[in-house]
Design an enzyme around this catalytic site. Structure first.
Site, PDB file in Angstrom:
ATOM      1  CG  ASN A  98      79.960  35.438  17.303  1.00 19.01           C
ATOM      2  OD1 ASN A  98      78.716  34.902  16.188  1.00 19.01           O
ATOM      3  ND2 ASN A  98      80.579  34.790  18.342  1.00 19.01           N
ATOM      4  NE  ARG A  99      76.040  42.426  14.022  1.00 15.78           N
ATOM      5  CZ  ARG A  99      76.772  43.562  13.938  1.00 15.78           C
ATOM      6  NH1 ARG A  99      77.333  44.056  15.467  1.00 15.78           N
ATOM      7  NH2 ARG A  99      77.133  44.123  13.347  1.00 15.78           N
ATOM      8  N   GLY A 121      75.447  34.160  13.786  1.00 18.94           N
ATOM      9  CA  GLY A 121      73.443  33.548  13.711  1.00 18.94           C
ATOM     10  C   GLY A 121      72.874  32.141  13.123  1.00 18.94           C
ATOM     11  CG  PHE A 122      72.622  28.879  15.057  1.00 16.98           C
ATOM     12  CD1 PHE A 122      73.801  29.007  15.755  1.00 16.98           C
ATOM     13  CD2 PHE A 122      71.868  28.567  15.801  1.00 16.98           C
ATOM     14  CE1 PHE A 122      74.463  29.064  17.277  1.00 16.98           C
ATOM     15  CE2 PHE A 122      72.093  27.888  17.109  1.00 16.98           C
ATOM     16  CZ  PHE A 122      72.675  27.911  17.470  1.00 16.98           C
ATOM     17  CB  SER A 164      74.032  30.660  19.527  1.00 18.94           C
ATOM     18  OG  SER A 164      73.889  32.056  19.463  1.00 18.94           O
ATOM     19  CG  ASN A 185      74.945  35.653  17.857  1.00 25.03           C
ATOM     20  OD1 ASN A 185      74.887  37.209  18.033  1.00 25.03           O
ATOM     21  ND2 ASN A 185      75.983  35.418  18.159  1.00 25.03           N
ATOM     22  CB  THR A 186      69.147  32.121  16.924  1.00 24.15           C
ATOM     23  OG1 THR A 186      70.593  31.687  15.862  1.00 24.15           O
ATOM     24  CG2 THR A 186      68.010  31.553  16.326  1.00 24.15           C
ATOM     25  CE  LYS A 238      79.412  26.198  23.549  1.00 31.37           C
ATOM     26  NZ  LYS A 238      80.151  27.283  22.467  1.00 31.37           N
ATOM     27  CG  ASN A 252      77.795  29.851  23.102  1.00 34.77           C
ATOM     28  OD1 ASN A 252      77.994  31.008  22.712  1.00 34.77           O
ATOM     29  ND2 ASN A 252      76.515  29.141  22.336  1.00 34.77           N
ATOM     30  CE1 TYR A 282      87.752  30.248  16.166  1.00 37.10           C
ATOM     31  CE2 TYR A 282      85.436  29.790  16.179  1.00 37.10           C
ATOM     32  CZ  TYR A 282      86.533  30.157  15.960  1.00 37.10           C
ATOM     33  OH  TYR A 282      85.869  30.990  14.620  1.00 37.10           O
ATOM     34  CB  SER A 283      88.269  33.319  21.297  1.00 37.61           C
ATOM     35  OG  SER A 283      86.720  33.939  20.788  1.00 37.61           O
TER      36      SER A 283
END
Length: 345
Positions: free
Chosen positions: A106-107, A109-110, A168, A170-171, A208, A237, A308-309
């Protein structure tokens, strides 16, 4: 039936399938878990859990379905990541199933609806069960540390615990907050803010972290977290590394989660357990898809676990299967409780 429905959702785009899942849960069509085996009851930084299997952040970004997920059998649910202001996140497509690898990239991005909508939905959550808030910073924030403080202050008294998400990928630049100097500032300001808030709303705080850490960083993070009075660390993460993968979308940019993360995240968890030496509560996340995986995390040092995944592939019935297998493994090895097995690997 719910597991069959999960597989049927694979006919849809991954993000559309997730949105439909949220709507179905809101409509009351989620699964129902039974009573937990007493051997699974445990304590996480003062939080009393009926079982140690939690839902990781990312599934319920906007605190919309924590009640049905608790009803499904999770011992605790973490909502978010939430940022002070709403933001759309990165352009689509940004979520990819790697079915051959039982993984996800995933990307996102919050992407979330913002702090005010989140807070309104979280009202009354502590009466429903153990519900955590995963807080982050807006992509274009002038003061990212200030965003975390804002999240803590706004959700004070509403969440059972807080997770400070600095890991994360992705930010842009977010993971730089894991460096010691940046982490000192972040945790120092958060500790100062928490001490100024009403004691009645006090809740544990967890950091995290990413699994992609260099030598010495684990120890530095542990010492900084302990020095500022946080209760624990969530390890870990998603990863930006790429182990050998078979799926066609393996080259997509973003954080990798799911089965390929299990080994790496558990190794890093064991390093944190050694460095913390009992001073911090550790939560194991990354790659859990079975009771054996959950048990491995606990024996590596986790007091609770998150997933989760794996539900993308196994359905929501997975949580019940994990709990039954975990209870059986504890008894087979002569442990009387989850706590007795922590760190015994």
């Amino acid at each position: 039936m719910h597991d069959l429905a999960a597989r049927a959702l694979h006919a849809l785009d991954p993000e559309d399938a997730h949105g439909l899942t949220i709507r179905l849960l809101q409509a009351g069509l989620g699964p129902r878990g039974g009573a937990d085996d007493p051997i699974l009851a445990t304590d996480l930084a003062g939080l009393k859990l009926a079982n140690p299997v939690g839902l990781a952040a990312g599934f319920d970004k906007n605190a919309e379905v924590y009640r049905p997920m608790l009803a499904a059998g999770f011992g605790f649910v973490e909502c978010g990541t939430v940022t002070p202001l709403p933001q759309a996140g990165n352009p689509r497509p940004r979520l990819f199933r790697l079915s051959q690898d039982r993984a996800v990239i995933n990307r996102m991005g919050f992407n979330n609806a913002g702090l005010e909508a989140f807070a309104a939905r979280l009202a009354g959550a502590r009466a429903a069960g153990v519900v955590g808030a995963n807080i982050g910073a807006n992509k274009d924030a002038a003061d990212r540390v200030g965003d975390y403080v804002t999240g803590l202050e706004r959700l004070w008294g509403l969440a059972s615990y807080f997770t400070i998400n600095i890991s994360s990928p992705n930010t842009p630049g977010l993971r730089a907050l894991q460096t010691r100097a940046a982490l000192e500032e972040l945790l120092g300001r958060l500790a100062e803010a928490r001490d100024a808030l009403p004691p009645a709303g006090r809740a544990p705080m967890f950091l995290k972290v990413a699994p992609d850490l260099e030598d010495g960083e684990v120890e530095a993070i542990v010492e900084t977290v302990a020095a500022h009075g946080l209760e624990g660390i969530i390890v870990s993460n998603t990863t930006i590394s790429r182990p050998p993968l078979a799926s066609a979308q393996a080259g997509e940019t973003g954080g990798l989660s799911g089965a390929p993360l299990m080994g790496l995240s558990t190794q890093v968890l064991a390093r944190f357990h050694t460095a913390a030496a009992g001073r911090l509560a550790l939560v194991g996340a990354g790659g859990i898809a079975s009771g054996a995986d959950a048990y491995a995390k606990i024996r590596a040092g986790a007091r609770a676990v998150q997933l989760y995944s794996a539900m993308v592939y196994e359905g929501s019935g997975l949580v019940g299967r994990i709990k039954r297998d975990l209870a059986a493994r504890l008894r087979a090895d002569g442990f009387s409780s989850v706590a007795a097995a922590v760190g015994t690997a």
